[in-house]
Motif scaffolding. Structure first.
Motif, PDB file in Angstrom:
ATOM      1  N   ILE A 229       0.843  -1.203   0.000  1.00 15.69           N
ATOM      2  CA  ILE A 229       0.000   0.000   0.000  1.00 15.69           C
ATOM      3  C   ILE A 229       0.878   1.252   0.000  1.00 15.69           C
ATOM      4  O   ILE A 229       0.579   2.232  -0.696  1.00 15.69           O
ATOM      5  N   GLN A 230       1.944   1.212   0.789  1.00 14.93           N
ATOM      6  CA  GLN A 230       2.869   2.345   0.818  1.00 14.93           C
ATOM      7  C   GLN A 230       3.458   2.610  -0.566  1.00 14.93           C
ATOM      8  O   GLN A 230       3.577   3.762  -0.997  1.00 14.93           O
ATOM      9  N   THR A 231       3.820   1.547  -1.274  1.00 13.60           N
ATOM     10  CA  THR A 231       4.380   1.688  -2.621  1.00 13.60           C
ATOM     11  C   THR A 231       3.385   2.341  -3.564  1.00 13.60           C
ATOM     12  O   THR A 231       3.728   3.272  -4.304  1.00 13.60           O
ATOM     13  N   LEU A 232       2.131   1.875  -3.539  1.00 18.82           N
ATOM     14  CA  LEU A 232       1.113   2.455  -4.413  1.00 18.82           C
ATOM     15  C   LEU A 232       0.901   3.942  -4.110  1.00 18.82           C
ATOM     16  O   LEU A 232       0.859   4.771  -5.028  1.00 18.82           O
ATOM     17  N   LEU A 233       0.773   4.268  -2.829  1.00 20.61           N
ATOM     18  CA  LEU A 233       0.527   5.664  -2.451  1.00 20.61           C
ATOM     19  C   LEU A 233       1.682   6.565  -2.865  1.00 20.61           C
ATOM     20  O   LEU A 233       1.470   7.636  -3.462  1.00 20.61           O
ATOM     21  N   LEU A 234       2.899   6.148  -2.559  1.00 23.04           N
ATOM     22  CA  LEU A 234       4.052   7.004  -2.805  1.00 23.04           C
ATOM     23  C   LEU A 234       4.312   7.192  -4.289  1.00 23.04           C
ATOM     24  O   LEU A 234       4.536   8.323  -4.754  1.00 23.04           O
ATOM     25  N   VAL A 235       4.275   6.111  -5.052  1.00 25.79           N
ATOM     26  CA  VAL A 235       4.551   6.220  -6.490  1.00 25.79           C
ATOM     27  C   VAL A 235       3.478   7.056  -7.184  1.00 25.79           C
ATOM     28  O   VAL A 235       3.781   7.922  -8.011  1.00 25.79           O
ATOM     29  N   GLU A 236       2.205   6.813  -6.863  1.00 27.21           N
ATOM     30  CA  GLU A 236       1.132   7.596  -7.466  1.00 27.21           C
ATOM     31  C   GLU A 236       1.233   9.070  -7.081  1.00 27.21           C
ATOM     32  O   GLU A 236       1.015   9.962  -7.901  1.00 27.21           O
ATOM     33  N   PHE A 237       1.591   9.328  -5.837  1.00 32.01           N
ATOM     34  CA  PHE A 237       1.731  10.711  -5.370  1.00 32.01           C
ATOM     35  C   PHE A 237       2.876  11.413  -6.096  1.00 32.01           C
ATOM     36  O   PHE A 237       2.743  12.553  -6.554  1.00 32.01           O
ATOM     37  N   VAL A 238       4.006  10.739  -6.204  1.00 38.01           N
ATOM     38  CA  VAL A 238       5.184  11.341  -6.845  1.00 38.01           C
ATOM     39  C   VAL A 238       4.921  11.638  -8.315  1.00 38.01           C
ATOM     40  O   VAL A 238       5.292  12.698  -8.830  1.00 38.01           O
ATOM     41  N   VAL A 239       4.247  10.724  -8.986  1.00 37.82           N
ATOM     42  CA  VAL A 239       4.053  10.858 -10.433  1.00 37.82           C
ATOM     43  C   VAL A 239       2.906  11.803 -10.762  1.00 37.82           C
ATOM     44  O   VAL A 239       3.033  12.675 -11.630  1.00 37.82           O
ATOM     45  N   HIS A 240       1.775  11.679 -10.080  1.00 36.22           N
ATOM     46  CA  HIS A 240       0.583  12.417 -10.480  1.00 36.22           C
ATOM     47  C   HIS A 240       0.335  13.697  -9.690  1.00 36.22           C
ATOM     48  O   HIS A 240      -0.423  14.562 -10.152  1.00 36.22           O
ATOM     49  N   VAL A 241       0.952  13.840  -8.516  1.00 41.85           N
ATOM     50  CA  VAL A 241       0.779  15.073  -7.743  1.00 41.85           C
ATOM     51  C   VAL A 241       1.996  15.983  -7.899  1.00 41.85           C
ATOM     52  O   VAL A 241       1.857  17.163  -8.209  1.00 41.85           O
ATOM     53  N   LEU A 242       3.185  15.420  -7.706  1.00 37.14           N
ATOM     54  CA  LEU A 242       4.401  16.216  -7.858  1.00 37.14           C
ATOM     55  C   LEU A 242       4.878  16.267  -9.309  1.00 37.14           C
ATOM     56  O   LEU A 242       5.791  17.020  -9.631  1.00 37.14           O
ATOM     57  N   HIS A 243       4.281  15.451 -10.155  1.00 40.38           N
ATOM     58  CA  HIS A 243       4.573  15.445 -11.596  1.00 40.38           C
ATOM     59  C   HIS A 243       6.048  15.161 -11.890  1.00 40.38           C
ATOM     60  O   HIS A 243       6.667  15.795 -12.748  1.00 40.38           O
ATOM     61  N   VAL A 244       6.605  14.212 -11.162  1.00 36.88           N
ATOM     62  CA  VAL A 244       7.959  13.749 -11.457  1.00 36.88           C
ATOM     63  C   VAL A 244       7.893  12.852 -12.688  1.00 36.88           C
ATOM     64  O   VAL A 244       7.097  11.918 -12.756  1.00 36.88           O
ATOM     65  N   ALA A 245       8.718  13.163 -13.666  1.00 41.11           N
ATOM     66  CA  ALA A 245       8.663  12.433 -14.943  1.00 41.11           C
ATOM     67  C   ALA A 245       9.168  11.006 -14.775  1.00 41.11           C
ATOM     68  O   ALA A 245      10.149  10.750 -14.067  1.00 41.11           O
ATOM     69  N   VAL A 246       8.489  10.085 -15.437  1.00 41.89           N
ATOM     70  CA  VAL A 246       8.902   8.680 -15.486  1.00 41.89           C
ATOM     71  C   VAL A 246       9.033   8.304 -16.957  1.00 41.89           C
ATOM     72  O   VAL A 246       8.029   8.195 -17.666  1.00 41.89           O
ATOM     73  N   ALA A 247      10.264   8.112 -17.412  1.00 45.04           N
ATOM     74  CA  ALA A 247      10.496   7.823 -18.825  1.00 45.04           C
ATOM     75  C   ALA A 247      10.118   6.398 -19.185  1.00 45.04           C
ATOM     76  O   ALA A 247       9.754   6.118 -20.325  1.00 45.04           O
ATOM     77  N   GLY A 248      10.185   5.487 -18.212  1.00 49.26           N
ATOM     78  CA  GLY A 248       9.887   4.087 -18.472  1.00 49.26           C
ATOM     79  C   GLY A 248       8.520   3.682 -17.973  1.00 49.26           C
ATOM     80  O   GLY A 248       7.592   4.490 -17.862  1.00 49.26           O
ATOM     81  N   SER A 249       8.387   2.404 -17.657  1.00 48.29           N
ATOM     82  CA  SER A 249       7.112   1.839 -17.228  1.00 48.29           C
ATOM     83  C   SER A 249       6.835   2.158 -15.769  1.00 48.29           C
ATOM     84  O   SER A 249       7.680   1.929 -14.891  1.00 48.29           O
ATOM     85  N   LEU A 250       5.632   2.665 -15.491  1.00 47.83           N
ATOM     86  CA  LEU A 250       5.234   2.945 -14.114  1.00 47.83           C
ATOM     87  C   LEU A 250       5.095   1.642 -13.326  1.00 47.83           C
ATOM     88  O   LEU A 250       5.384   1.602 -12.125  1.00 47.83           O
ATOM     89  N   ALA A 251       4.697   0.579 -13.996  1.00 46.37           N
ATOM     90  CA  ALA A 251       4.576  -0.717 -13.329  1.00 46.37           C
ATOM     91  C   ALA A 251       5.939  -1.209 -12.846  1.00 46.37           C
ATOM     92  O   ALA A 251       6.052  -1.799 -11.758  1.00 46.37           O
ATOM     93  N   LEU A 252       6.987  -0.956 -13.635  1.00 44.20           N
ATOM     94  CA  LEU A 252       8.337  -1.344 -13.220  1.00 44.20           C
ATOM     95  C   LEU A 252       8.785  -0.544 -12.008  1.00 44.20           C
ATOM     96  O   LEU A 252       9.448  -1.075 -11.115  1.00 44.20           O
TER      97      LEU A 252
END
Length: 365
Positions: A229-252
């Motif tokens: 749950i921590q992983t889901l919250l943190l990754v989603e927050f970083v990518v969609h709220v702080l808009h940190v770019a992810v060049a590769g797969s979000l699933a990875l």
């Protein structure tokens, strides 16, 4: 199975402990947000105050056009007092056509380096202006010279990774992501098992006809759920709220982060078996956690001495940081990070096996 029963008990305990849940789920979000603003709010428009004496007015003008505030002094005496009283970064003085003398305040060497670079740029701009004027005069006197003057070619800039506006936070955000997950899960899992040992809960479990691997499996399953749950919250927050770019797969990214949490979980449980109190558990942090930060990618490992590069291979955070940077910055695929994932899984397996063996200290089953 016994493992599921232990995991169920952990679920109930964790959901009752709101403070631990907040530390595990929401503390990383606040820390990452703070780091985001710390690194992205320091723009390039910072103005530096310098004192000048008898300096070429064109150089002063070039300095002020480049985020420098120049204060003109009538004398170059008492330079140290002038710097302290006026909070100057540097004092620049020149005697007629002589050399330029610079006295830096230098409590922050980075500011001195900025002033040095800006002064050199101002001088070069002055020299180029003089050369351009001479060239124009020569061409006016002899138009045939115009063909001999080389034309400046257009420059097209391309970037293999990132964009033109990529900043330092873009580089370290994958490292911070892996570190926050690793550190908090390590701390919470180690403290939790230690508390169960000191309160006698673990002794009661060991008194039952249960195998050691079932106990460890139950703890990994129970705390692994909250780590997921921590992983889901943190990754989603970083990518969609702080808009940190992810060049590769979000699933990875989620896979690497979750494996990092499992690694920290098994590592924290292992070290808790060697601690007699919460204070002793905290004492492990400067020994086993902080050194790993320096090998996680904060400092380019390839630039270190060979023996330090060899030492980095034994640091779990080295593989975590490398894998996250490969995916988030370089757009790496599963094949590109295969060796890093293999190393992470190997660490998890080793620590889990050592956890099973470590329970022999409390009862042989």
């Amino acid at each position: 199975m016994i493992a599921f029963a232990i995991a169920k008990r952990i679920f109930i305990q964790m959901f009752r402990d709101k403070r631990t849940l907040a530390l595990m789920w929401f503390a990383p979000l606040m820390l990452f947000t703070l780091m985001y603003f710390l690194f992205t709010s320091s723009g390039t428009d910072t103005t530096y105050k310098v004192g000048v004496y008898n300096l070429n007015p064109e150089i002063v003008e070039n300095l002020e056009a480049n985020h420098m505030k120049a204060t003109v002094f009538s004398s170059e005496e008492h330079v140290a007092e002038s710097i302290k009283n006026n909070q100057l970064v540097a004092f620049i003085a020149q005697e007629d056509a002589g050399p330029i003398d610079i006295t830096y305040e230098n409590s922050a060497p980075a500011k001195s380096a900025v002033v040095r670079a800006k002064l050199q740029a101002a001088i070069i701009k002055l020299q180029l202006g003089a050369l351009t004027s001479l060239a124009q005069q020569a061409v006016a006197a002899n138009p045939s010279l115009a063909q001999a003057v080389p034309q400046q070619p257009a420059i097209n800039e391309l970037y293999l990774y990132g964009e033109e506006d990529s900043d330092y936070f873009t580089t370290i955000s994958p490292i911070l992501l892996g570190f926050f997950v690793f550190f908090l899960v390590f701390l919470i899992s180690g403290m939790a098992l230690l508390r169960e040992r000191t309160t006698g809960t673990l002794d009661k479990i060991l008194a039952a006809p249960v195998r050691r691997f079932e106990i460890i499996g139950g703890y990994l399953l129970g705390y692994g759920f909250f780590a997921f749950i921590q992983t889901l919250l943190l990754v989603e927050f970083v990518v969609h709220v702080l808009h940190v770019a992810v060049a590769g797969s979000l699933a990875l990214v989620m896979l690497i982060t979750f494996l990092s949490a499992l690694l920290a979980l098994s590592f924290g449980v292992l070290l808790s078996t060697f601690a007699a109190s919460e204070f002793q558990m905290v004492q492990f942090i400067p020994v086993v956690i902080i050194p790993q930060i320096f090998f996680s990618g904060i400092i380019e490992v390839g630039t270190l001495a060979e023996w330090l590069q060899f030492l980095a291979k034994f640091m779990p955070l080295y593989y975590i940081g490398n894998a996250l940077q490969s995916v988030m910055i370089k757009g790496g695929t599963l094949g590109d990070i295969g060796n890093d994932l293999l190393a992470i899984v190997l660490f998890i397996s080793i620590f889990t096996g050592l956890n099973v063996l470590g329970l022999k200290r409390y009862r042989k089953i």
